[in-house]
Design a protein around this motif. Structure first.
Motif, PDB file in Angstrom:
ATOM      1  N   ALA A 230       0.855  -1.112   0.073  1.00 59.61           N
ATOM      2  CA  ALA A 230       0.126  -0.123  -0.064  1.00 59.61           C
ATOM      3  C   ALA A 230       0.849   1.203   0.078  1.00 59.61           C
ATOM      4  O   ALA A 230       1.931   1.486   0.598  1.00 59.61           O
ATOM      5  CB  ALA A 230      -1.076   0.138   1.141  1.00 59.61           C
ATOM      6  N   LEU A 231       0.510   2.292  -0.692  1.00 58.77           N
ATOM      7  CA  LEU A 231       1.043   3.756  -0.427  1.00 58.77           C
ATOM      8  C   LEU A 231       0.504   4.554   0.438  1.00 58.77           C
ATOM      9  O   LEU A 231      -0.892   4.267   0.684  1.00 58.77           O
ATOM     10  CB  LEU A 231       0.912   4.322  -2.232  1.00 58.77           C
ATOM     11  N   PRO A 232       1.256   5.412   0.927  1.00 54.46           N
ATOM     12  CA  PRO A 232       0.792   6.231   1.972  1.00 54.46           C
ATOM     13  C   PRO A 232      -0.211   7.241   1.569  1.00 54.46           C
ATOM     14  O   PRO A 232      -0.272   7.907   0.326  1.00 54.46           O
ATOM     15  CB  PRO A 232       2.021   7.163   2.318  1.00 54.46           C
ATOM     16  N   VAL A 233      -1.282   7.413   2.458  1.00 56.05           N
ATOM     17  CA  VAL A 233      -2.590   8.461   2.322  1.00 56.05           C
ATOM     18  C   VAL A 233      -2.295   9.284   3.418  1.00 56.05           C
ATOM     19  O   VAL A 233      -1.994   8.980   4.525  1.00 56.05           O
ATOM     20  CB  VAL A 233      -3.579   7.628   1.998  1.00 56.05           C
ATOM     21  N   THR A 234      -2.940  10.686   3.090  1.00 54.79           N
ATOM     22  CA  THR A 234      -2.931  11.681   4.303  1.00 54.79           C
ATOM     23  C   THR A 234      -4.117  12.537   4.458  1.00 54.79           C
ATOM     24  O   THR A 234      -4.074  13.086   5.499  1.00 54.79           O
ATOM     25  CB  THR A 234      -1.549  12.827   3.803  1.00 54.79           C
ATOM     26  N   THR A 235      -4.912  12.316   3.576  1.00 49.97           N
ATOM     27  CA  THR A 235      -6.168  13.212   3.717  1.00 49.97           C
ATOM     28  C   THR A 235      -7.412  12.400   4.003  1.00 49.97           C
ATOM     29  O   THR A 235      -7.640  11.580   2.859  1.00 49.97           O
ATOM     30  CB  THR A 235      -6.319  14.178   2.483  1.00 49.97           C
ATOM     31  N   LYS A 236      -8.017  12.731   5.003  1.00 52.30           N
ATOM     32  CA  LYS A 236      -9.373  11.834   5.234  1.00 52.30           C
ATOM     33  C   LYS A 236     -10.567  12.582   4.657  1.00 52.30           C
ATOM     34  O   LYS A 236     -10.594  13.665   5.001  1.00 52.30           O
ATOM     35  CB  LYS A 236      -9.532  11.407   6.746  1.00 52.30           C
ATOM     36  N   LEU A 237     -11.099  11.888   3.829  1.00 46.89           N
ATOM     37  CA  LEU A 237     -12.424  12.680   3.318  1.00 46.89           C
ATOM     38  C   LEU A 237     -13.641  12.676   4.132  1.00 46.89           C
ATOM     39  O   LEU A 237     -13.755  11.711   4.969  1.00 46.89           O
ATOM     40  CB  LEU A 237     -12.825  11.936   2.022  1.00 46.89           C
ATOM     41  N   ALA A 238     -14.340  13.627   4.093  1.00 49.32           N
ATOM     42  CA  ALA A 238     -15.834  13.564   4.820  1.00 49.32           C
ATOM     43  C   ALA A 238     -16.704  12.804   4.077  1.00 49.32           C
ATOM     44  O   ALA A 238     -17.793  13.408   3.643  1.00 49.32           O
ATOM     45  CB  ALA A 238     -16.236  15.060   4.959  1.00 49.32           C
ATOM     46  N   LEU A 239     -16.493  11.528   3.964  1.00 46.02           N
ATOM     47  CA  LEU A 239     -17.359  10.752   3.407  1.00 46.02           C
ATOM     48  C   LEU A 239     -17.837   9.528   4.349  1.00 46.02           C
ATOM     49  O   LEU A 239     -16.770   8.573   4.454  1.00 46.02           O
ATOM     50  CB  LEU A 239     -16.743  10.051   2.222  1.00 46.02           C
ATOM     51  N   THR A 240     -19.012   9.444   4.758  1.00 44.20           N
ATOM     52  CA  THR A 240     -19.397   8.092   5.303  1.00 44.20           C
ATOM     53  C   THR A 240     -20.804   7.454   4.946  1.00 44.20           C
ATOM     54  O   THR A 240     -21.315   8.398   4.051  1.00 44.20           O
ATOM     55  CB  THR A 240     -19.266   8.587   7.170  1.00 44.20           C
ATOM     56  N   GLY A 241     -21.104   6.674   5.612  1.00 46.60           N
ATOM     57  CA  GLY A 241     -22.521   6.118   5.400  1.00 46.60           C
ATOM     58  C   GLY A 241     -22.607   5.401   4.149  1.00 46.60           C
ATOM     59  O   GLY A 241     -21.563   4.579   3.518  1.00 46.60           O
ATOM     60  N   ASP A 242     -23.961   5.124   3.257  1.00 42.14           N
ATOM     61  CA  ASP A 242     -24.079   4.508   2.287  1.00 42.14           C
ATOM     62  C   ASP A 242     -24.859   5.310   0.980  1.00 42.14           C
ATOM     63  O   ASP A 242     -25.218   6.217   1.322  1.00 42.14           O
ATOM     64  CB  ASP A 242     -25.383   3.465   2.622  1.00 42.14           C
ATOM     65  N   VAL A 311     -12.340   6.832   3.859  1.00 41.05           N
ATOM     66  CA  VAL A 311     -11.862   7.159   2.656  1.00 41.05           C
ATOM     67  C   VAL A 311     -10.818   8.104   2.801  1.00 41.05           C
ATOM     68  O   VAL A 311     -10.903   9.175   3.555  1.00 41.05           O
ATOM     69  CB  VAL A 311     -12.999   7.536   1.683  1.00 41.05           C
ATOM     70  N   TRP A 312      -9.724   7.761   2.158  1.00 42.62           N
ATOM     71  CA  TRP A 312      -8.663   8.679   2.239  1.00 42.62           C
ATOM     72  C   TRP A 312      -7.827   9.012   0.847  1.00 42.62           C
ATOM     73  O   TRP A 312      -8.243   8.064   0.034  1.00 42.62           O
ATOM     74  CB  TRP A 312      -7.532   8.010   3.029  1.00 42.62           C
ATOM     75  N   THR A 313      -7.127  10.111   0.591  1.00 47.19           N
ATOM     76  CA  THR A 313      -6.580  10.239  -0.375  1.00 47.19           C
ATOM     77  C   THR A 313      -5.063  10.707  -0.288  1.00 47.19           C
ATOM     78  O   THR A 313      -4.770  11.011   1.043  1.00 47.19           O
ATOM     79  CB  THR A 313      -7.118  11.631  -1.218  1.00 47.19           C
ATOM     80  N   ALA A 321       6.885  10.996 -11.921  1.00 43.41           N
ATOM     81  CA  ALA A 321       6.448   9.834 -11.231  1.00 43.41           C
ATOM     82  C   ALA A 321       5.374   9.994 -10.096  1.00 43.41           C
ATOM     83  O   ALA A 321       5.053   9.265  -9.224  1.00 43.41           O
ATOM     84  CB  ALA A 321       7.604   9.477 -10.473  1.00 43.41           C
ATOM     85  N   GLN A 322       4.667  11.235 -10.436  1.00 44.61           N
ATOM     86  CA  GLN A 322       3.432  11.563  -9.158  1.00 44.61           C
ATOM     87  C   GLN A 322       2.340  10.460  -9.452  1.00 44.61           C
ATOM     88  O   GLN A 322       1.941  10.100 -10.550  1.00 44.61           O
ATOM     89  CB  GLN A 322       3.133  12.779  -9.687  1.00 44.61           C
ATOM     90  N   LYS A 323       1.673  10.350  -8.307  1.00 42.08           N
ATOM     91  CA  LYS A 323       0.780   9.340  -8.280  1.00 42.08           C
ATOM     92  C   LYS A 323      -0.390   9.993  -7.333  1.00 42.08           C
ATOM     93  O   LYS A 323      -0.072  10.486  -6.285  1.00 42.08           O
ATOM     94  CB  LYS A 323       1.023   7.913  -7.768  1.00 42.08           C
ATOM     95  N   PHE A 324      -1.851   9.708  -7.585  1.00 40.60           N
ATOM     96  CA  PHE A 324      -2.843  10.171  -6.676  1.00 40.60           C
ATOM     97  C   PHE A 324      -3.311   8.721  -6.255  1.00 40.60           C
ATOM     98  O   PHE A 324      -3.808   7.955  -6.987  1.00 40.60           O
ATOM     99  CB  PHE A 324      -3.857  10.873  -7.514  1.00 40.60           C
ATOM    100  N   VAL A 325      -3.388   8.657  -5.096  1.00 39.42           N
ATOM    101  CA  VAL A 325      -4.018   7.557  -4.195  1.00 39.42           C
ATOM    102  C   VAL A 325      -5.405   7.639  -3.666  1.00 39.42           C
ATOM    103  O   VAL A 325      -5.720   8.665  -2.899  1.00 39.42           O
ATOM    104  CB  VAL A 325      -2.915   6.810  -3.274  1.00 39.42           C
ATOM    105  N   VAL A 326      -6.172   6.607  -3.921  1.00 38.54           N
ATOM    106  CA  VAL A 326      -7.669   6.794  -2.940  1.00 38.54           C
ATOM    107  C   VAL A 326      -7.636   5.328  -2.398  1.00 38.54           C
ATOM    108  O   VAL A 326      -7.496   4.326  -2.904  1.00 38.54           O
ATOM    109  CB  VAL A 326      -8.898   7.008  -4.025  1.00 38.54           C
ATOM    110  N   GLU A 327      -7.951   5.484  -1.021  1.00 39.13           N
ATOM    111  CA  GLU A 327      -8.052   4.345  -0.183  1.00 39.13           C
ATOM    112  C   GLU A 327      -9.447   4.286   0.504  1.00 39.13           C
ATOM    113  O   GLU A 327      -9.782   5.076   1.208  1.00 39.13           O
ATOM    114  CB  GLU A 327      -6.881   4.162   0.681  1.00 39.13           C
ATOM    115  N   TRP A 328      -9.846   3.119   0.361  1.00 44.91           N
ATOM    116  CA  TRP A 328     -11.371   2.631   0.999  1.00 44.91           C
ATOM    117  C   TRP A 328     -10.954   1.836   2.030  1.00 44.91           C
ATOM    118  O   TRP A 328     -10.453   0.656   1.752  1.00 44.91           O
ATOM    119  CB  TRP A 328     -12.506   2.269   0.131  1.00 44.91           C
TER     120      TRP A 328
END
Length: 402
Positions: A230-242, A311-313, A321-328
């Motif tokens: 896994a790659l590091p993520v730093t920002t937690k999104l205000a995303l919850t629920g269904d 959910v984090w980004t 070499a830049q990468k954008f990561v989204v993690e559930w």
């Protein structure tokens, strides 16, 4: 055979006190005794002695003609015990059976079962039935488009037999004990490979190798699988629920199916889309003409973000070499208790990587109901890596390249 005593005297001697009555085979190994020096025979009596019914035979190998030792031979019955024996070192067997008709079966590992019919009567109490076993089998090796062994590929068959097995670590497989006839073999590896299908007439030991081609969708994307971290993520999104979603700005212009994307919609259902449409719970095979159109489907299923999920980004690397990561992270399912963590990584050059970890469960978490792949913005082409198949494993990485 019937022994009938019509007229005997009244003395013990006449009644058998010093007589032997019965029958015996020619070499004296089997006998049915009725009397031995006992005065109990009487006038007007009769005794029936049935000759033992015996079936003998020899079991041989069809290809070599050699006798087969240790082969199980039995009389097939729907009810009750099945009389059985095994062949000796010379391939011969002897089996005592009741009078009547019998369906005989011979079985051995790696051979197709063989049957034969025998009938034993009072008039013909001894019979002979030779049986020939055929080593019908299909074996082979599965390789990829570069000739590398494909391990753990799923192999299914239909036709003369329905089987399911997987290739070994060296890509080999073997399907033994097949009846003769046509057998269709289907080989399915991970979603990066084409499916292989061949039909073979099974007559003996058949060699059936498969070289699976590399899949390429209409937009020119191919994929490979590997293990990853896994790659590091730093920002937690205000995303919850269904059934929720959040808009994010991409840190670079992302090339995707001939378009350039600068922002995305992240859904709670494991999808990142480019048409401002949040992916709903009802996943479908990819590509699909329904909304959303154009997206990154890392794990499209009916997910739910509870108090233990998030959910984090994050952005990793610099320049080209830049990468954008989204993690559930630790996502749950709307129905069920299983959990998953999945990352979708967008590379600046257009490469897409999915990474799976902390898969807790044996069905939902492994993708048993999920859609995984990518889809072009016009929804006419895409790369469906899997749909409704429990094929994921921890630390699996799927890499899509153009």
């Amino acid at each position: 055979m019937t022994f009938e005593y019509i007229e005997l005297g009244d003395t013990d001697a006449a009644r058998g006190a010093s007589a032997t009555a019965g029958m015996e085979n020619a070499n004296g190994t089997v006998a049915v005794p009725l009397n031995y020096n006992k005065p109990w025979l009487r006038s007007g009596t009769a005794f029936r002695a049935d000759v033992p019914a015996v079936l003998r035979g020899r079991v041989t190998d069809l290809d070599s003609g050699q006798p087969m030792a240790g082969i199980t031979v039995y009389a097939e019955r729907e009810d009750g015990p099945q009389p059985r024996t095994t062949t000796g070192s010379d391939g011969h067997y002897t089996l005592r059976l009741p009078y009547g008709s019998h369906r005989m079966v011979a079985t051995a590992a790696d051979y197709a079962p063989v049957t034969g019919d025998a009938s034993l009567t009072v008039q013909q109490p001894q019979g002979t039935l030779d049986l020939v076993l055929d080593r019908n089998a299909v074996a082979g090796k599965v390789t990829d488009y570069l000739g590398r062994a494909v391990a753990d590929a799923e192999i299914t068959t239909n036709g003369v037999a329905e089987r399911m097995l997987r290739t070994g670590t060296d890509g080999t497989y073997r399907i033994a004990a097949l009846p003769p006839g046509e057998l269709t073999v289907t080989v399915q590896a991970d979603g990066c490979h084409e499916t292989g299908i061949r039909t073979e007439a099974v007559e003996c030991e058949e060699q059936l190798d498969f070289q699976l081609g590399q899949r390429k969708d209409g937009g020119g994307y191919t994929c490979t699988t590997s293990t990853g971290t896994a790659l590091p993520v730093t920002t937690k999104l205000a995303l919850t629920g269904d059934e929720e979603a959040a808009e994010v700005q991409l840190p670079f212009s992302f090339p995707f199916y001939g378009t350039t994307q600068n922002q995305a919609t992240i859904s709670t259902n494991g999808v990142l889309t480019f048409d401002y449409w949040a992916a709903g719970w009802a996943n479908r095979p990819l590509p699909d003409k329904g909304a959303p159109d154009g997206g990154i489907y890392a794990f499209w299923d009916d997910l739910e973000l509870d108090q233990d999920s998030s959910v984090w980004t994050g952005t990793v690397g610099e320049g080209a070499a830049q990468k954008f990561v989204v993690e559930w992270r630790n996502s749950g399912f709307f129905a069920g208790s299983e959990r998953i963590t999945v990352q979708a990584v967008l590379h600046k050059d257009g490469t897409i990587v999915y990474h799976y970890r902390d898969l807790e469960g044996e069905e939902d978490a492994l993708g048993d109901y999920a859609s995984i792949g990518i889809e072009a913005p016009d929804n006419t082409i895409g790369f469906g890596w899997s749909y409704g198949r429990p094929v994921l494993e921890n630390n699996l990485a799927i890499i899509f390249r153009h």
